[in-house]
Design a protein around this motif. Structure first.
Motif, PDB file in Angstrom:
ATOM      1  N   MET A   1       0.832  -1.190   0.000  1.00 22.65           N
ATOM      2  CA  MET A   1       0.000   0.000   0.000  1.00 22.65           C
ATOM      3  C   MET A   1       0.876   1.253   0.000  1.00 22.65           C
ATOM      4  N   HIS A   2       0.405   2.247  -0.686  1.00 22.07           N
ATOM      5  CA  HIS A   2       1.062   3.548  -0.676  1.00 22.07           C
ATOM      6  C   HIS A   2       0.419   4.414   0.399  1.00 22.07           C
ATOM      7  N   ILE A   3       1.110   5.482   0.760  1.00 24.94           N
ATOM      8  CA  ILE A   3       0.584   6.378   1.785  1.00 24.94           C
ATOM      9  C   ILE A   3      -0.802   6.884   1.402  1.00 24.94           C
ATOM     10  N   GLN A   4      -0.991   7.207   0.130  1.00 23.77           N
ATOM     11  CA  GLN A   4      -2.291   7.718  -0.308  1.00 23.77           C
ATOM     12  C   GLN A   4      -3.403   6.691  -0.065  1.00 23.77           C
ATOM     13  N   ASP A   5      -3.091   5.406  -0.224  1.00 21.23           N
ATOM     14  CA  ASP A   5      -4.072   4.346   0.063  1.00 21.23           C
ATOM     15  C   ASP A   5      -4.429   4.342   1.547  1.00 21.23           C
ATOM     16  N   TYR A   6      -3.413   4.504   2.402  1.00 19.74           N
ATOM     17  CA  TYR A   6      -3.666   4.577   3.838  1.00 19.74           C
ATOM     18  C   TYR A   6      -4.519   5.799   4.169  1.00 19.74           C
ATOM     19  N   GLN A   7      -4.192   6.925   3.544  1.00 25.20           N
ATOM     20  CA  GLN A   7      -4.961   8.142   3.794  1.00 25.20           C
ATOM     21  C   GLN A   7      -6.448   7.909   3.522  1.00 25.20           C
ATOM     22  N   LYS A   8      -6.735   7.315   2.378  1.00 18.73           N
ATOM     23  CA  LYS A   8      -8.129   7.067   2.002  1.00 18.73           C
ATOM     24  C   LYS A   8      -8.802   6.086   2.968  1.00 18.73           C
ATOM     25  N   ALA A   9      -8.081   5.025   3.352  1.00 22.33           N
ATOM     26  CA  ALA A   9      -8.642   4.029   4.269  1.00 22.33           C
ATOM     27  C   ALA A   9      -8.895   4.640   5.651  1.00 22.33           C
ATOM     28  N   ILE A  10      -8.007   5.495   6.088  1.00 21.61           N
ATOM     29  CA  ILE A  10      -8.165   6.143   7.398  1.00 21.61           C
ATOM     30  C   ILE A  10      -9.374   7.067   7.388  1.00 21.61           C
ATOM     31  N   LEU A  11      -9.536   7.836   6.311  1.00 18.35           N
ATOM     32  CA  LEU A  11     -10.712   8.709   6.221  1.00 18.35           C
ATOM     33  C   LEU A  11     -11.987   7.880   6.179  1.00 18.35           C
ATOM     34  N   GLN A  12     -11.979   6.789   5.441  1.00 16.44           N
ATOM     35  CA  GLN A  12     -13.176   5.948   5.366  1.00 16.44           C
ATOM     36  C   GLN A  12     -13.521   5.373   6.739  1.00 16.44           C
ATOM     37  N   ASN A  13     -12.508   4.985   7.507  1.00 16.08           N
ATOM     38  CA  ASN A  13     -12.735   4.484   8.863  1.00 16.08           C
ATOM     39  C   ASN A  13     -13.370   5.568   9.733  1.00 16.08           C
ATOM     40  N   LYS A  14     -12.891   6.803   9.593  1.00 17.00           N
ATOM     41  CA  LYS A  14     -13.484   7.916  10.342  1.00 17.00           C
ATOM     42  C   LYS A  14     -14.958   8.075   9.980  1.00 17.00           C
ATOM     43  N   ILE A  15     -15.250   8.011   8.701  1.00 16.26           N
ATOM     44  CA  ILE A  15     -16.634   8.153   8.240  1.00 16.26           C
ATOM     45  C   ILE A  15     -17.480   7.002   8.762  1.00 16.26           C
ATOM     46  N   ASP A  16     -16.965   5.779   8.624  1.00 17.94           N
ATOM     47  CA  ASP A  16     -17.706   4.584   9.049  1.00 17.94           C
ATOM     48  C   ASP A  16     -18.038   4.610  10.534  1.00 17.94           C
ATOM     49  N   HIS A  17     -17.150   5.169  11.344  1.00 19.42           N
ATOM     50  CA  HIS A  17     -17.348   5.193  12.795  1.00 19.42           C
ATOM     51  C   HIS A  17     -17.853   6.534  13.314  1.00 19.42           C
ATOM     52  N   GLN A  18     -18.204   7.415  12.384  1.00 19.42           N
ATOM     53  CA  GLN A  18     -18.761   8.730  12.708  1.00 19.42           C
ATOM     54  C   GLN A  18     -17.821   9.577  13.563  1.00 19.42           C
ATOM     55  N   PHE A  19     -16.517   9.463  13.256  1.00 22.60           N
ATOM     56  CA  PHE A  19     -15.539  10.312  13.907  1.00 22.60           C
ATOM     57  C   PHE A  19     -15.518  11.670  13.210  1.00 22.60           C
ATOM     58  N   ASN A  20     -14.867  12.622  13.816  1.00 24.07           N
ATOM     59  CA  ASN A  20     -14.748  13.964  13.254  1.00 24.07           C
ATOM     60  C   ASN A  20     -14.124  13.934  11.861  1.00 24.07           C
ATOM     61  N   THR A  21     -14.757  14.609  10.925  1.00 21.81           N
ATOM     62  CA  THR A  21     -14.181  14.775   9.586  1.00 21.81           C
ATOM     63  C   THR A  21     -14.308  16.218   9.109  1.00 21.81           C
ATOM     64  N   THR A  22     -14.688  17.114  10.000  1.00 24.55           N
ATOM     65  CA  THR A  22     -14.920  18.500   9.578  1.00 24.55           C
ATOM     66  C   THR A  22     -14.087  19.520  10.340  1.00 24.55           C
ATOM     67  N   ASN A  23     -13.710  19.230  11.569  1.00 22.44           N
ATOM     68  CA  ASN A  23     -12.994  20.197  12.387  1.00 22.44           C
ATOM     69  C   ASN A  23     -11.498  19.880  12.360  1.00 22.44           C
ATOM     70  N   ILE A  24     -10.780  20.543  11.457  1.00 20.50           N
ATOM     71  CA  ILE A  24      -9.349  20.275  11.284  1.00 20.50           C
ATOM     72  C   ILE A  24      -8.567  20.658  12.541  1.00 20.50           C
ATOM     73  N   GLU A  25      -8.969  21.742  13.192  1.00 21.86           N
ATOM     74  CA  GLU A  25      -8.275  22.155  14.415  1.00 21.86           C
ATOM     75  C   GLU A  25      -8.330  21.049  15.464  1.00 21.86           C
ATOM     76  N   LYS A  26      -9.481  20.414  15.594  1.00 23.65           N
ATOM     77  CA  LYS A  26      -9.640  19.312  16.547  1.00 23.65           C
ATOM     78  C   LYS A  26      -8.715  18.147  16.186  1.00 23.65           C
ATOM     79  N   GLU A  27      -8.557  17.895  14.898  1.00 24.18           N
ATOM     80  CA  GLU A  27      -7.671  16.810  14.455  1.00 24.18           C
ATOM     81  C   GLU A  27      -6.210  17.128  14.794  1.00 24.18           C
ATOM     82  N   PHE A  28      -5.814  18.385  14.614  1.00 23.30           N
ATOM     83  CA  PHE A  28      -4.443  18.764  14.982  1.00 23.30           C
ATOM     84  C   PHE A  28      -4.219  18.620  16.477  1.00 23.30           C
ATOM     85  N   LEU A  29      -5.196  18.985  17.271  1.00 25.99           N
ATOM     86  CA  LEU A  29      -5.074  18.823  18.725  1.00 25.99           C
ATOM     87  C   LEU A  29      -4.987  17.351  19.102  1.00 25.99           C
TER      88      LEU A  29
END
Length: 107
Positions: A1-29
């Motif tokens: 897998m390439h990093i970009q594949d991991y990026q997409k899988a990680i975002l999909q996991n966030k979506i699937d589990h209803q984790f934050n996907t809109t507040n970038i500041e919260k993600e940096f914290l």
């Protein structure tokens, strides 16, 4: 897998589990918190790898949320870093020679 594949899988996991996907500041914290946990695990010599994986997961997730091709950015930055010149300053860190020269020019 390439990093970009991991990026997409990680975002999909966030979506699937209803984790934050809109507040970038919260993600940096949260990333900052994971780095602190990794440091604490290092000091205690326990589960450092797992904590570093959490750091990477948050980092890759942020990159995907911001639509940044992190793999390309890393490759570009590594080329830049390879061409830079450094001088050891005796305290375990090095100073970039280019920065020192630029500082002298500004004076």
């Amino acid at each position: 897998m390439h990093i970009q594949d991991y990026q997409k899988a990680i975002l999909q996991n966030k979506i699937d589990h209803q984790f934050n996907t809109t507040n970038i500041e919260k993600e940096f914290l949260a990333l900052y918190g994971e780095v602190a946990e990794a440091f604490d695990a290092y000091r205690k010599m326990e589960s450092v790898g797992e904590e570093l994986a959490d750091v990477a997961i948050y980092l890759f997730g942020i990159a995907e949320l911001l639509q940044i091709d992190l793999e390309r950015e890393i490759q570009t930055k590594m080329k830049i870093n390879a061409s830079r010149r450094y001088v050891a300053n005796g305290n375990g860190y090095a100073t970039r020679v280019d920065d020192a020269e630029n500082d002298e020019e500004k004076r």
